[in-house]
Design an enzyme around this catalytic site. Structure first.
Site, PDB file in Angstrom:
ATOM      1  CD  GLU A   1      -5.630  -6.398   0.243  1.00  0.00           C
ATOM      2  OE1 GLU A   1      -6.418  -6.714   1.115  1.00  0.00           O
ATOM      3  OE2 GLU A   1      -5.139  -5.294   0.112  1.00  0.00           O
TER       4      GLU A   1
ATOM      5  CD  GLU B   1      -6.048  -4.279   5.618  1.00  0.00           C
ATOM      6  OE1 GLU B   1      -5.022  -4.774   5.179  1.00  0.00           O
ATOM      7  OE2 GLU B   1      -6.725  -3.330   5.349  1.00  0.00           O
TER       8      GLU B   1
ATOM      9  CG  HIS C   1      -3.412  -1.176   6.459  1.00  0.00           C
ATOM     10  ND1 HIS C   1      -3.812  -1.555   4.961  1.00  0.00           N
ATOM     11  CD2 HIS C   1      -2.593  -0.060   6.369  1.00  0.00           C
ATOM     12  CE1 HIS C   1      -3.257  -0.661   4.279  1.00  0.00           C
ATOM     13  NE2 HIS C   1      -2.816   0.145   5.081  1.00  0.00           N
TER      14      HIS C   1
ATOM     15  CG  HIS D   1      -2.442  -5.467   3.027  1.00  0.00           C
ATOM     16  ND1 HIS D   1      -2.286  -4.174   3.617  1.00  0.00           N
ATOM     17  CD2 HIS D   1      -1.260  -5.904   2.341  1.00  0.00           C
ATOM     18  CE1 HIS D   1      -1.328  -3.744   3.339  1.00  0.00           C
ATOM     19  NE2 HIS D   1      -0.488  -4.713   2.893  1.00  0.00           N
TER      20      HIS D   1
END
Length: 446
Positions: free
Chosen positions: A283, A88, A85, A192
């Site tokens: 993440e 990110e 993404h 991410h």
């Protein structure tokens, strides 16, 4: 000689003190940095592009290892993918820092040296450079998340549960899918931002037997939990499980993807189902695009986890399957009792297999057309401590009757597979090499 050694030591010292600057490098700067790294460390790096973005930016991958330009039997393939993404961005920074760390410490740091000598590490710092270039410096919103066509790349992969294998793929997604066909990756993570948690498959479900109380459980759930815990507990804070911006807490800092929220067309499920590569979604920051002043702290929090996770590529068992003629058995099905994968794990074009498993006793069945089914029980130790999974080779015997290999589900025999088909032209060099070696051995012994 003394002066040369002193200069070399001084250069290494300067490199460790004045490493890669903690800031957001644009795509031109990132490309130049990767080229400089490869030029500086040509013996342990190889730089190549796996394709282009919609706007024509190269998707650069740097390979690090003792033999970076080619696969060696018994050396597992590992990969990190960042910036899927575009907004990110912490992953992009951390993977460049990881490259700097690994290259500058090879042969001086025992852990780094053993990691690069025992595995081949592929790093794609930015899968979505177009999105990065259009991003806004914001913690929460989505400007720059998608590629140039406005598509979320982590919703664009074939999905085993959704049956969307014929859907059109974005250029960046097609590049990764093609990449998976060229390497037999064993372990992977895509990085991410927007949370701090290690998420593992499945991300999706169609309500079948895998769905249990809101948890979509894969056949290798125990291994995925081990992998997620390895990253979480090696991270300075992730294992505390605190949510971001009002999101729920995560026990031990890990979660099953579907249990967190269902996701169709995700990259980690595609890697696992079709490419035989166990992948996590990591993440790594609450803020998607944090101030540059926070980058050193984020690096220190994630550095030990990034290294520890690479080491997990040595879980389980690996080896070569050969047929009755001593040739590599290509696409032989290698199944572990009690683990019914959607697409059975198979040997690659070298006849190699890799199976990430926790320590314990396992019964493995090998099936190959024209040969007797082979079933053996083996004891698997904990491999990461020694930087090598257990090596166990299988030698097949020709069958006296007409036998067929395990029938694969139709969806596992499409062009979306991460393992080349047995009639692929890419197999010819390996077969030719094996025949040549056998001929030379015969001549030497005669």
């Amino acid at each position: 000689m003394f002066v040369f050694t002193l200069c070399l030591w001084f250069w290494f010292w300067l490199s460790s003190v004045h490493g890669l600057e903690f800031r957001y490098h644009n795509s031109v700067e990132m490309e130049q940095y990767l080229k400089d790294i490869h030029e500086t460390y040509p013996d342990i790096t190889h730089l190549h592009s796996i394709g282009q973005s919609v706007e024509g930016r190269e998707l650069w991958v740097l390979i690090l290892g003792q033999h970076p330009r080619e696969h060696r039997t018994g050396i597992p393939e590992f990969k990190y993918v960042g910036n899927m993404h575009g907004n990110e961005v912490v992953s992009r920074v951390l993977l460049l820092q990881l490259i700097d760390y690994l290259t500058s410490r090879y042969l001086s740091d025992p852990l780094v040296t053993r990691l690069l000598n025992s595995s081949r590490v592929h790093i794609l710092p930015s899968m979505n450079p177009d999105g990065f270039e259009s991003s806004a410096r914001d913690c929460i919103y989505t400007v720059g998340r998608y590629n140039k066509n406005g598509v979320d790349l982590n919703r664009n992969f074939p999905d085993a549960f959704a049956g969307n294998t014929e859907q059109e793929r974005e250029k960046e997604v097609r590049a990764v899918m093609d990449w998976l066909k060229t390497e037999s990756f064993v372990l992977s993570a895509n990085l991410h931002g927007g949370a701090v948690v290690a998420s593992y498959p499945y991300d999706n479900s169609n309500g079948g037997s895998e769905l249990q109380k809101g948890y979509s459980m894969s056949p290798d759930d125990d291994v995925f939990i081990q992998l997620a815990n390895t990253y979480s507990y090696s991270h300075s804070e992730m294992h505390n499980g605190k949510g971001c911006y009002g999101s729920p807490d995560f026990t031990n800092g890990i979660t099953n993807g579907y249990y967190w929220y269902p996701l169709q067309g995700g990259m980690q499920d595609y890697n696992y189902v079709w490419a035989q590569c166990l992948e996590l979604t990591l993440e790594i920051s609450c803020c998607k695009f944090p101030p540059e002043s926070q980058l050193p702290g984020l690096w220190e929090a994630n550095k030990p986890a990034l290294l520890a996770y690479i080491q997990q590529v040595h879980l389980g068992v690996k080896g070569v399957v050969t047929d009755s003629y001593g040739m590599p058995a290509v696409n032989a099905v290698v199944e572990v009792a009690g683990r019914k994968n959607l697409c059975p794990f198979r040997t690659d074009h070298n006849g190699e297999y890799y199976r990430l498993l926790l320590p314990g006793n396992y019964t493995i069945t090998v099936t190959y057309a024209g040969h007797n089914t082979l079933r053996q029980t083996i004891q698997v130790p904990y491999g990461p401590d020694t930087f090598s999974a257990l090596t166990h080779n299988f030698f097949l015997q020709k069958s006296d009757y007409s036998s067929k290999a395990t029938q694969l589900p139709p969806s596992c025999t499409t062009a979306n597979l991460g393992v080349p088909q047995s009639d692929s032209a890419t197999l010819l060099p390996s077969v030719f090499t094996t025949l040549t070696l056998l001929l030379l051995q015969t001549l030497l012994l005669s």
